[in-house]
Design an enzyme around this catalytic site. Sequence first.
Site, PDB file in Angstrom:
ATOM      1  N   HIS A  79       0.834  -1.207   0.000  1.00 43.70           N
ATOM      2  CA  HIS A  79       0.000   0.000   0.000  1.00 43.70           C
ATOM      3  C   HIS A  79       0.868   1.256   0.000  1.00 43.70           C
ATOM      4  O   HIS A  79       0.619   2.194  -0.767  1.00 43.70           O
ATOM      5  CB  HIS A  79      -0.902  -0.028   1.237  1.00 43.70           C
ATOM      6  CG  HIS A  79      -1.692   1.214   1.454  1.00 43.70           C
ATOM      7  ND1 HIS A  79      -2.980   1.382   0.990  1.00 43.70           N
ATOM      8  CD2 HIS A  79      -1.380   2.383   2.076  1.00 43.70           C
ATOM      9  CE1 HIS A  79      -3.421   2.580   1.325  1.00 43.70           C
ATOM     10  NE2 HIS A  79      -2.465   3.207   1.985  1.00 43.70           N
ATOM     11  N   GLU A  80       1.884   1.285   0.845  1.00 41.30           N
ATOM     12  CA  GLU A  80       2.735   2.474   0.930  1.00 41.30           C
ATOM     13  C   GLU A  80       3.557   2.657  -0.344  1.00 41.30           C
ATOM     14  O   GLU A  80       3.735   3.781  -0.819  1.00 41.30           O
ATOM     15  CB  GLU A  80       3.642   2.378   2.160  1.00 41.30           C
ATOM     16  CG  GLU A  80       2.906   2.311   3.486  1.00 41.30           C
ATOM     17  CD  GLU A  80       1.929   3.462   3.692  1.00 41.30           C
ATOM     18  OE1 GLU A  80       2.204   4.576   3.202  1.00 41.30           O
ATOM     19  OE2 GLU A  80       0.890   3.247   4.343  1.00 41.30           O
ATOM     20  N   HIS A  98       1.512   4.362  -3.007  1.00 44.17           N
ATOM     21  CA  HIS A  98       1.461   5.830  -2.898  1.00 44.17           C
ATOM     22  C   HIS A  98       2.640   6.465  -3.630  1.00 44.17           C
ATOM     23  O   HIS A  98       2.493   7.478  -4.314  1.00 44.17           O
ATOM     24  CB  HIS A  98       1.493   6.261  -1.427  1.00 44.17           C
ATOM     25  CG  HIS A  98       0.184   6.173  -0.722  1.00 44.17           C
ATOM     26  ND1 HIS A  98      -0.962   6.786  -1.173  1.00 44.17           N
ATOM     27  CD2 HIS A  98      -0.167   5.543   0.440  1.00 44.17           C
ATOM     28  CE1 HIS A  98      -1.963   6.550  -0.333  1.00 44.17           C
ATOM     29  NE2 HIS A  98      -1.500   5.797   0.650  1.00 44.17           N
TER      30      HIS A  98
END
Length: 272
Positions: free
Chosen positions: A144-145, A148
């Site tokens: 998820h990070e 980004h």
Amino acid sequence: MGSLFRNAFPAVLAAMVAVACQTVQTTGGGAVGVDRGQMMMVSAQEVEQASAQQYQQIIAEARKQNALNRDPATVQRVQRIVNRLAAQSGVFRSDATRWQWEVAVLSSDQLNAWCMAGGKMAIYTGLIDQLKLTDDEIAAVLGHEIAHALREHARERISKSMATNIGISVAGALFGVGDAGQSLMGQVAKVTFELPNSRLHETEADRIGVELAARAGYDPRAAVTLWNKMASKSSGAPPEWLSTHPSHTSRQRDLAEYAERVMPLYRQAGGR
């Protein structure tokens, strides 16, 4: 000020912002189909350079405070997961395979992890230990990070803030809006523009994250168990429409749908 100029101001402001912006496609859509043009007012190189400098400062401060986790098993575990995820980043953007990926494990009770532009990452021991994360769940967090960073969400938010500040400054100068008025305008702009887009960023990162995990051989369904654990730790969170994050119910539903969508990729990578 004449009404003619007042009426023309929105068009003038829009033209000013449009000249400064460019629409870019930061990533390919992948199997999850994230495909959206993004308006940018600052270069990727500038953001990556600033991120690298900030990261070095954070690491130096953590080292000074003896907050860099030195447990070999934990550090190696996290590094192994990051290496597998980063190896799949080229599916979304070819240049990411050439990023100088770095990950630090920080000794802190915070339930947090992040990835700056250019692949500068950290995960906190509080997240790993308090939630008793499996490797699949750590991959969900870090995927998820990483998403980004791949989508350059930080650059996009900086650009949106710059565009908003241009509007506030010009409006204040033209219409004589004082400091209090400008502050109120800033809050209105934030609720109107930044919060919905931030929720969009979270959804994009969730979807790309499950695909990265699946391609790296981690069970994408772990994203659902991860956010169930997160939900148990965040009672009393604000409602979705006043939050920068989707509600837990919305998030779990979307994650379950997209995790199922990328299950064939997980099986191709050797998962069951």
